[in-house]
Write a protein that holds these residues in place. Structure first.
Motif, short mmCIF file in Angstrom:
data_model
loop_
_atom_site.label_atom_id
_atom_site.label_comp_id
_atom_site.label_asym_id
_atom_site.label_seq_id
_atom_site.Cartn_x
_atom_site.Cartn_y
_atom_site.Cartn_z
N GLY A 219 41.39 23.42 46.07
CA GLY A 219 42.02 22.90 44.86
C GLY A 219 41.88 23.86 43.70
O GLY A 219 42.81 24.04 42.91
N TYR A 220 40.71 24.48 43.59
CA TYR A 220 40.46 25.44 42.52
C TYR A 220 41.42 26.62 42.62
O TYR A 220 42.06 27.01 41.63
CB TYR A 220 39.01 25.91 42.60
N VAL A 221 41.54 27.18 43.81
CA VAL A 221 42.43 28.33 44.01
C VAL A 221 43.88 27.94 43.69
O VAL A 221 44.60 28.68 43.00
CB VAL A 221 42.32 28.86 45.45
N ASP A 222 44.31 26.79 44.17
CA ASP A 222 45.69 26.35 43.92
C ASP A 222 45.97 26.22 42.43
O ASP A 222 47.05 26.57 41.95
CB ASP A 222 45.95 25.01 44.61
N CYS A 223 44.99 25.70 41.68
CA CYS A 223 45.19 25.50 40.25
C CYS A 223 45.18 26.81 39.48
O CYS A 223 45.91 26.97 38.50
CB CYS A 223 44.14 24.54 39.69
N VAL A 224 44.35 27.76 39.92
CA VAL A 224 44.36 29.08 39.29
C VAL A 224 45.74 29.71 39.46
O VAL A 224 46.33 30.26 38.51
CB VAL A 224 43.28 29.99 39.89
N VAL A 225 46.29 29.62 40.66
CA VAL A 225 47.61 30.18 40.93
C VAL A 225 48.68 29.49 40.08
O VAL A 225 49.65 30.13 39.65
CB VAL A 225 47.95 30.05 42.43
N ALA A 226 48.48 28.21 39.81
CA ALA A 226 49.49 27.43 39.08
C ALA A 226 49.44 27.65 37.57
O ALA A 226 50.29 27.11 36.85
CB ALA A 226 49.31 25.94 39.37
N THR A 227 48.49 28.45 37.07
CA THR A 227 48.37 28.65 35.62
C THR A 227 49.29 29.75 35.11
O THR A 227 48.93 30.50 34.20
CB THR A 227 46.92 28.99 35.22
N GLU A 228 50.45 29.87 35.73
CA GLU A 228 51.48 30.81 35.27
C GLU A 228 50.98 32.25 35.25
O GLU A 228 51.30 33.03 34.35
CB GLU A 228 52.00 30.40 33.89
N ARG A 229 50.16 32.57 36.25
CA ARG A 229 49.70 33.95 36.45
C ARG A 229 49.02 34.53 35.22
O ARG A 229 49.18 35.69 34.87
CB ARG A 229 50.88 34.84 36.87
N ASP A 230 48.25 33.70 34.52
CA ASP A 230 47.50 34.19 33.37
C ASP A 230 46.43 35.18 33.86
O ASP A 230 45.55 34.83 34.65
CB ASP A 230 46.83 33.01 32.66
N ALA A 231 46.52 36.42 33.38
CA ALA A 231 45.67 37.49 33.90
C ALA A 231 44.18 37.21 33.68
O ALA A 231 43.36 37.43 34.58
CB ALA A 231 46.06 38.82 33.26
N ASP A 232 43.83 36.74 32.49
CA ASP A 232 42.41 36.48 32.20
C ASP A 232 41.87 35.36 33.08
O ASP A 232 40.72 35.43 33.56
CB ASP A 232 42.24 36.12 30.73
N THR A 233 42.68 34.32 33.29
CA THR A 233 42.25 33.20 34.13
C THR A 233 41.99 33.66 35.56
O THR A 233 40.98 33.31 36.18
CB THR A 233 43.31 32.09 34.13
N VAL A 234 42.90 34.47 36.08
CA VAL A 234 42.76 34.97 37.45
C VAL A 234 41.53 35.87 37.55
O VAL A 234 40.74 35.76 38.49
CB VAL A 234 44.03 35.73 37.88
N THR A 235 41.36 36.77 36.59
CA THR A 235 40.22 37.68 36.61
C THR A 235 38.90 36.91 36.58
O THR A 235 37.97 37.21 37.34
CB THR A 235 40.28 38.65 35.42
N ASP A 236 38.82 35.92 35.70
CA ASP A 236 37.60 35.11 35.60
C ASP A 236 37.34 34.34 36.89
O ASP A 236 36.18 34.22 37.34
CB ASP A 236 37.71 34.13 34.43
N ALA A 237 38.40 33.81 37.49
CA ALA A 237 38.25 33.02 38.71
C ALA A 237 37.76 33.89 39.87
O ALA A 237 36.86 33.50 40.62
CB ALA A 237 39.57 32.35 39.08
N VAL A 238 38.34 35.07 40.01
CA VAL A 238 37.92 35.97 41.09
C VAL A 238 36.47 36.40 40.87
O VAL A 238 35.68 36.46 41.82
CB VAL A 238 38.85 37.20 41.16
N ALA A 239 36.10 36.68 39.62
CA ALA A 239 34.72 37.08 39.33
C ALA A 239 33.75 35.94 39.67
O ALA A 239 32.66 36.18 40.21
CB ALA A 239 34.60 37.46 37.85
N PHE A 240 34.15 34.71 39.36
CA PHE A 240 33.31 33.56 39.69
C PHE A 240 33.12 33.44 41.20
O PHE A 240 31.99 33.26 41.68
CB PHE A 240 33.96 32.29 39.14
N LEU A 241 34.20 33.57 41.95
CA LEU A 241 34.11 33.45 43.41
C LEU A 241 33.29 34.58 44.01
O LEU A 241 32.46 34.36 44.91
CB LEU A 241 35.52 33.43 44.01
N ASP A 242 33.49 35.80 43.51
CA ASP A 242 32.72 36.94 44.02
C ASP A 242 31.23 36.76 43.71
O ASP A 242 30.36 37.08 44.55
CB ASP A 242 33.22 38.24 43.39
#
Length: 273
Positions: A219-242
């Motif tokens: 669900g988290y991944v799906d919602c990150v993708v749905a945030t209109e490709r916001d670069a900061d959101t994606v970067t933060d999410a990937v950093a969190f997962l890593d």
């Protein structure tokens, strides 16, 4: 919505079916109620167990807070389903509808407001339904979920029985319906962090906790993708997962790595469209 014995057999093993039959015959099913297709009950075992089933759902979408971790559903759920085969409880939905239709609008609004003031979880769901964003931080949500772990088995440091995460998944789903994806992300992240931090305490119902973790992560991944490709959101999410892949529960690392890779792939596909 009719329930047959064969339908019940399809969701459990033969041995569990027999135990469920015995529990029903012994009068262990109590406080059974039905609203529309949802049936709730309390079943007496080594203690009192809460059971919930959806008679309209495929496989009945069963929930029980017992520690059963075998194939299919547990004997407590089976006992409740078998009760619905021969003696289904009356539907209280019409009674609720009649009460709502007959209520004065101002009195109903005042009653609802009073309930919202005193019940933070209900308030969250109401505001989400109304299209509002979450008022809670990840840390606040994680703390409330951690508390549920503590309440499940307060005398020991291990958790033997399932924790009901329904209210948080329902909240996240409501945010998603309203396209409040950032709010849904916060709820999912609270679930992910709490499950990751508490997973090594789990000593039973492994499938339940693993399923909840995977559901929150997806669900988290799906919602990150749905945030209109916001670069900061994606970067933060990937950093969190890593970060969680290296510092979290070791046997969950591969799931975090998979989610990070999936997120990079999905965002990459979107950027090429």
């Amino acid at each position: 919505m009719d329930v047959t014995e064969n339908m019940v057999r399809d969701v459990c093993t033969d041995a569990v079916f027999e135990r469920g039959e015995r529990y029903l015959a012994e009068g262990r099913v109590h406080e059974i109620h039905r609203v529309d297709a949802t049936v709730t009950a309390v079943v007496s075992g080594s203690r009192q167990y809460d059971v919930r089933v959806d008679l309209a759902a495929d496989g009945f979408a069963p929930w029980c807070d017992c520690p059963y971790d075998g194939p299919g559903t547990c004997k407590h759920v089976v006992a409740v389903l078998l009760r619905c085969v021969d003696d289904r409880p009356p539907d209280e939905g019409d009674r609720l509808d009649a009460a709502l239709n007959g209520a004065d609008a101002d009195e109903l609004r005042a009653f609802l407001r009073e309930e919202l003031v005193t019940d933070a979880d209900l308030s969250d769901r109401f505001l989400a339904h109304a299209g509002g964003s979450t008022r809670r931080s990840v840390n606040e949500l994680r703390t409330s979920i951690d508390r549920r772990f503590e309440e499940t088995n307060p005398e020991y440091d291990v958790v033997f029985e399932p924790v009901d995460f329904t209210q948080w998944f329902d909240l996240a789903n409501e945010y998603r319906k309203q396209e409040q994806y950032r709010s849904a992300m916060i709820v999912y992240r609270g679930l992910i962090e709490s499950l990751d931090d508490n997973m090594e305490r789990v000593d039973g119902a492994y499938d339940h906790f693993s399923s909840a973790f995977r559901r929150a992560l997806d669900g988290y991944v799906d919602c990150v993708v749905a945030t209109e490709r916001d670069a900061d959101t994606v970067t933060d999410a990937v950093a969190f997962l890593d970060e969680r892949a290296t510092s979290g529960t070791p046997f969950l690392a591969e799931h975090f790595e998979r989610a990070a890779a999936e997120l990079r792939e999905k965002v990459g596909e979107q950027s090429c469209e």
